[in-house]
Design a protein around this motif. Structure first.
Motif, PDB file in Angstrom:
ATOM      1  N   HIS A 129       0.842  -1.186   0.000  1.00  0.00           N
ATOM      2  CA  HIS A 129       0.000   0.000   0.000  1.00  0.00           C
ATOM      3  C   HIS A 129       0.876   1.234   0.000  1.00  0.00           C
ATOM      4  CE1 HIS A 129      -1.836  -3.377   2.109  1.00  0.00           C
ATOM      5  NE2 HIS A 129      -2.986  -2.982   1.589  1.00  0.00           N
ATOM      6  N   LEU A 130       0.557   2.181  -0.865  1.00  0.00           N
ATOM      7  CA  LEU A 130       1.239   3.462  -0.894  1.00  0.00           C
ATOM      8  C   LEU A 130       0.329   4.516  -0.283  1.00  0.00           C
ATOM      9  CD1 LEU A 130       2.672   3.547  -4.550  1.00  0.00           C
ATOM     10  CD2 LEU A 130       3.717   2.550  -2.500  1.00  0.00           C
ATOM     11  N   PHE A 131       0.871   5.289   0.642  1.00  0.00           N
ATOM     12  CA  PHE A 131       0.114   6.359   1.277  1.00  0.00           C
ATOM     13  C   PHE A 131       0.774   7.683   0.911  1.00  0.00           C
ATOM     14  CE2 PHE A 131      -0.346   2.535   3.797  1.00  0.00           C
ATOM     15  CZ  PHE A 131      -1.726   2.451   3.934  1.00  0.00           C
ATOM     16  N   ARG A 132       0.117   8.441   0.045  1.00  0.00           N
ATOM     17  CA  ARG A 132       0.637   9.737  -0.389  1.00  0.00           C
ATOM     18  C   ARG A 132       0.112  10.807   0.554  1.00  0.00           C
ATOM     19  NH1 ARG A 132      -0.270   8.529  -6.878  1.00  0.00           N
ATOM     20  NH2 ARG A 132       1.664   7.327  -7.161  1.00  0.00           N
ATOM     21  N   LEU A 133       0.997  11.298   1.400  1.00  0.00           N
ATOM     22  CA  LEU A 133       0.621  12.189   2.483  1.00  0.00           C
ATOM     23  C   LEU A 133       0.739  13.650   2.089  1.00  0.00           C
ATOM     24  CD1 LEU A 133       2.581  10.458   5.399  1.00  0.00           C
ATOM     25  CD2 LEU A 133       0.342   9.837   4.459  1.00  0.00           C
ATOM     26  N   GLY A 134      -0.212  14.448   2.580  1.00  0.00           N
ATOM     27  CA  GLY A 134      -0.085  15.886   2.493  1.00  0.00           C
ATOM     28  C   GLY A 134       0.874  16.381   3.565  1.00  0.00           C
ATOM     29  N   GLY A 135       0.974  17.686   3.729  1.00  0.00           N
ATOM     30  CA  GLY A 135       1.830  18.251   4.764  1.00  0.00           C
ATOM     31  C   GLY A 135       1.325  17.854   6.143  1.00  0.00           C
ATOM     32  N   ALA A 167      -2.909  12.480  13.530  1.00  0.00           N
ATOM     33  CA  ALA A 167      -3.861  11.503  14.071  1.00  0.00           C
ATOM     34  C   ALA A 167      -4.692  10.872  12.962  1.00  0.00           C
ATOM     35  CB  ALA A 167      -4.772  12.164  15.103  1.00  0.00           C
ATOM     36  N   ASP A 168      -4.981  11.632  11.920  1.00  0.00           N
ATOM     37  CA  ASP A 168      -5.733  11.075  10.800  1.00  0.00           C
ATOM     38  C   ASP A 168      -4.849  10.178   9.931  1.00  0.00           C
ATOM     39  OD1 ASP A 168      -8.392  11.933  11.178  1.00  0.00           O
ATOM     40  OD2 ASP A 168      -7.850  13.957  10.558  1.00  0.00           O
ATOM     41  N   VAL A 169      -3.569  10.491   9.822  1.00  0.00           N
ATOM     42  CA  VAL A 169      -2.658   9.546   9.163  1.00  0.00           C
ATOM     43  C   VAL A 169      -2.693   8.219   9.894  1.00  0.00           C
ATOM     44  CG1 VAL A 169      -0.281   9.053   8.507  1.00  0.00           C
ATOM     45  CG2 VAL A 169      -1.121  11.402   8.392  1.00  0.00           C
ATOM     46  N   ALA A 170      -2.620   8.269  11.209  1.00  0.00           N
ATOM     47  CA  ALA A 170      -2.600   7.044  12.013  1.00  0.00           C
ATOM     48  C   ALA A 170      -3.857   6.210  11.803  1.00  0.00           C
ATOM     49  CB  ALA A 170      -2.441   7.401  13.494  1.00  0.00           C
ATOM     50  N   GLN A 171      -5.026   6.857  11.772  1.00  0.00           N
ATOM     51  CA  GLN A 171      -6.252   6.064  11.616  1.00  0.00           C
ATOM     52  C   GLN A 171      -6.370   5.486  10.214  1.00  0.00           C
ATOM     53  OE1 GLN A 171     -10.220   7.286  11.267  1.00  0.00           O
ATOM     54  NE2 GLN A 171      -9.805   9.494  10.970  1.00  0.00           N
ATOM     55  N   VAL A 172      -5.845   6.180   9.199  1.00  0.00           N
ATOM     56  CA  VAL A 172      -5.845   5.621   7.845  1.00  0.00           C
ATOM     57  C   VAL A 172      -4.976   4.364   7.798  1.00  0.00           C
ATOM     58  CG1 VAL A 172      -5.063   6.000   5.473  1.00  0.00           C
ATOM     59  CG2 VAL A 172      -6.369   7.776   6.656  1.00  0.00           C
ATOM     60  N   LEU A 173      -3.804   4.413   8.405  1.00  0.00           N
ATOM     61  CA  LEU A 173      -2.918   3.245   8.409  1.00  0.00           C
ATOM     62  C   LEU A 173      -3.585   2.059   9.106  1.00  0.00           C
ATOM     63  CD1 LEU A 173       0.512   4.937   9.256  1.00  0.00           C
ATOM     64  CD2 LEU A 173      -0.333   4.212   7.015  1.00  0.00           C
ATOM     65  N   MET A 174      -4.202   2.304  10.249  1.00  0.00           N
ATOM     66  CA  MET A 174      -4.834   1.203  10.973  1.00  0.00           C
ATOM     67  C   MET A 174      -6.012   0.642  10.185  1.00  0.00           C
ATOM     68  SD  MET A 174      -4.177  -0.427  13.754  1.00  0.00           S
ATOM     69  CE  MET A 174      -4.759  -2.086  13.392  1.00  0.00           C
ATOM     70  N   SER A 175      -6.764   1.511   9.527  1.00  0.00           N
ATOM     71  CA  SER A 175      -7.892   1.043   8.719  1.00  0.00           C
ATOM     72  C   SER A 175      -7.410   0.178   7.565  1.00  0.00           C
ATOM     73  CB  SER A 175      -8.682   2.245   8.174  1.00  0.00           C
ATOM     74  OG  SER A 175      -9.259   2.987   9.221  1.00  0.00           O
ATOM     75  N   SER A 176      -6.277   0.522   6.984  1.00  0.00           N
ATOM     76  CA  SER A 176      -5.724  -0.273   5.894  1.00  0.00           C
ATOM     77  C   SER A 176      -5.239  -1.632   6.386  1.00  0.00           C
ATOM     78  CB  SER A 176      -4.569   0.486   5.227  1.00  0.00           C
ATOM     79  OG  SER A 176      -3.930  -0.305   4.263  1.00  0.00           O
ATOM     80  N   ILE A 177      -4.617  -1.663   7.551  1.00  0.00           N
ATOM     81  CA  ILE A 177      -4.164  -2.941   8.111  1.00  0.00           C
ATOM     82  C   ILE A 177      -5.358  -3.863   8.363  1.00  0.00           C
ATOM     83  CG2 ILE A 177      -3.156  -3.999  10.181  1.00  0.00           C
ATOM     84  CD1 ILE A 177      -1.208  -1.632  10.286  1.00  0.00           C
ATOM     85  N   TYR A 198      -3.307   5.342  -1.747  1.00  0.00           N
ATOM     86  CA  TYR A 198      -4.254   6.196  -1.034  1.00  0.00           C
ATOM     87  C   TYR A 198      -3.680   7.601  -0.872  1.00  0.00           C
ATOM     88  CZ  TYR A 198      -6.396   1.771   0.460  1.00  0.00           C
ATOM     89  OH  TYR A 198      -6.982   0.537   0.497  1.00  0.00           O
ATOM     90  N   ASN A 199      -4.470   8.599  -1.237  1.00  0.00           N
ATOM     91  CA  ASN A 199      -4.138   9.979  -0.874  1.00  0.00           C
ATOM     92  C   ASN A 199      -4.599  10.223   0.555  1.00  0.00           C
ATOM     93  OD1 ASN A 199      -3.116  10.622  -3.420  1.00  0.00           O
ATOM     94  ND2 ASN A 199      -5.102  11.318  -4.182  1.00  0.00           N
ATOM     95  N   ILE A 230      -9.887   7.040   0.639  1.00  0.00           N
ATOM     96  CA  ILE A 230      -9.763   6.605   2.031  1.00  0.00           C
ATOM     97  C   ILE A 230     -11.124   6.558   2.711  1.00  0.00           C
ATOM     98  CG2 ILE A 230      -7.369   7.363   2.319  1.00  0.00           C
ATOM     99  CD1 ILE A 230      -8.443   9.836   3.824  1.00  0.00           C
ATOM    100  N   LYS A 231     -12.048   7.392   2.260  1.00  0.00           N
ATOM    101  CA  LYS A 231     -13.386   7.390   2.841  1.00  0.00           C
ATOM    102  C   LYS A 231     -14.225   6.246   2.278  1.00  0.00           C
ATOM    103  CE  LYS A 231     -13.389  12.431   3.334  1.00  0.00           C
ATOM    104  NZ  LYS A 231     -14.017  13.696   2.909  1.00  0.00           N
ATOM    105  N   ARG A 232     -14.162   6.092   0.964  1.00  0.00           N
ATOM    106  CA  ARG A 232     -14.990   5.086   0.297  1.00  0.00           C
ATOM    107  C   ARG A 232     -14.507   3.665   0.577  1.00  0.00           C
ATOM    108  NH1 ARG A 232     -13.857   5.591  -5.542  1.00  0.00           N
ATOM    109  NH2 ARG A 232     -12.183   4.162  -4.960  1.00  0.00           N
ATOM    110  N   ASP A 233     -13.214   3.424   0.456  1.00  0.00           N
ATOM    111  CA  ASP A 233     -12.689   2.064   0.551  1.00  0.00           C
ATOM    112  C   ASP A 233     -12.307   1.651   1.968  1.00  0.00           C
ATOM    113  OD1 ASP A 233     -12.994   2.284  -2.138  1.00  0.00           O
ATOM    114  OD2 ASP A 233     -10.900   1.949  -2.670  1.00  0.00           O
ATOM    115  N   LEU A 234     -11.897   2.609   2.797  1.00  0.00           N
ATOM    116  CA  LEU A 234     -11.457   2.275   4.152  1.00  0.00           C
ATOM    117  C   LEU A 234     -12.449   2.730   5.218  1.00  0.00           C
ATOM    118  CD1 LEU A 234      -7.649   3.162   3.899  1.00  0.00           C
ATOM    119  CD2 LEU A 234      -8.736   0.915   3.674  1.00  0.00           C
ATOM    120  N   GLY A 235     -13.473   3.469   4.819  1.00  0.00           N
ATOM    121  CA  GLY A 235     -14.473   3.918   5.777  1.00  0.00           C
ATOM    122  C   GLY A 235     -13.969   4.966   6.752  1.00  0.00           C
ATOM    123  N   VAL A 236     -12.942   5.696   6.364  1.00  0.00           N
ATOM    124  CA  VAL A 236     -12.343   6.678   7.253  1.00  0.00           C
ATOM    125  C   VAL A 236     -13.233   7.916   7.388  1.00  0.00           C
ATOM    126  CG1 VAL A 236     -10.426   8.321   7.480  1.00  0.00           C
ATOM    127  CG2 VAL A 236      -9.966   5.932   6.877  1.00  0.00           C
TER     128      VAL A 236
END
Length: 301
Positions: free
Chosen positions: A150-156, A189-199, A208-209, A263-269
């Protein structure tokens, strides 16, 4: 589940602190003995790894891991994790999830237009070009191994100890004005929840953007931080006249607005901080800008 992290810095440190109870064991790497001791004192296994040189125990720990998070950027254009451990990662029969932290900088300049994960990368500087190469290599690894990549393209990234509030208080904040310029941000904190949702819901070779809902001009963030603190904002400076270093100036070469639909549609974030305003308000309530800074394992990096 055992998690291994290459690069227990600010972002990965917040992730493991927030979700440490979801893993039976967490092990990771840092670059200095001081950081290693700090992490061990916080209850994490830590090994030293820098420029392709690491402790002897890394290979054994990695071989026993179920999930791998990589937050080490390319060094001199090369991905030092892949250069050192790609054979071990590819051959692992236990590893099921690999996450690579990248950047929205790979999209390059869209003239302020919108981009999504299907937009072809078009980097404008060597730093982002190295990221694109690393991304492709990680995706190639995912195609030839048992794990989901999984690639996570992060903003600032901003959050405790790293945001506009203390900069305004310290007098370091600047309002650089470049008309039509947008930056994309995400609270740690939102980066962290995206990672956990992907796991929890891995999807093979997925990008994922990871950004919030509101790309915004950088000066707007400084202005709002000053308003929250009851201070006058710093004076405006035209970008053409601002004395910026090469690194800072390069960020203004990427002008785009990044969509976060996947991230919202596929991971339910559901983002905790959908805009910079939500994030700054919560940080102020937690004491940021008043001499208080939260600590995490990653804050030692």
């Amino acid at each position: 589940m055992k998690l291994f992290v290459f690069g227990l810095g600010y972002t990965a440190g917040h992730f493991v602190e927030a979700y440490r109870d979801h893993f039976a064991e967490i092990c990771g790497t840092v670059r200095s003995a001081e950081k290693q001791e700090a992490l061990r004192a916080a209850g994490f296994q830590a090994h030293r790894f820098d420029a392709g040189r690491g402790d002897d125990g890394i290979a054994d720990e990695l071989a026993r891991s179920d999930a791998l998070l990589v937050s080490v950027p390319p060094v001199a254009g090369s991905d030092i994790v892949l250069e050192t451990f790609s054979d071990l990662i590819t051959s692992s029969s236990r590893l099921r999830w690999v996450g690579y932290l990248s950047t929205v900088g790979v999209y390059g300049d869209a003239g302020g237009g919108w981009v999504n994960e299907d937009t072809p990368p078009d980097p404008v500087n060597d730093r982002s070009r190295s990221r694109v190469i690393a991304e492709r290599r990680w995706l190639d690894l995912g195609r030839t191994s048992h794990c989901s990549t999984h690639l996570f393209r992060l903003g600032g990234i901003y959050g405790p100890g790293r945001n506009a509030l203390p900069r305004v208080v310290q007098g370091d904040a600047r309002r650089i004005i470049k008309p039509g310029q947008f930056f994309n941000r995400i609270h740690v904190a939102d980066v962290a929840q995206v990672l956990m949702s992907s796991i929890r819901s891995p999807s093979r070779n997925t990008i994922y953007n990871v950004v919030d809902d509101e790309p915004a001009p950088p000066q707007d963030v400084i202005t709002y931080a000053a308003k929250l603190l009851g201070r006058a904002p710093p004076p405006e400076e035209a970008f053409a006249d601002a004395n910026l270093g090469a690194m800072a100036k390069s960020f203004y070469g990427d002008n785009k607005r990044v969509l976060n639909t996947r991230i919202k549609r596929d991971l339910g974030v559901v983002l905790q901080f959908p805009t910079y305003r939500h994030g700054l308000e919560a940080l102020l309530a937690a004491g940021e800008g008043a001499g208080h800074s939260a600590t995490t394992p990653g804050s030692a990096s």
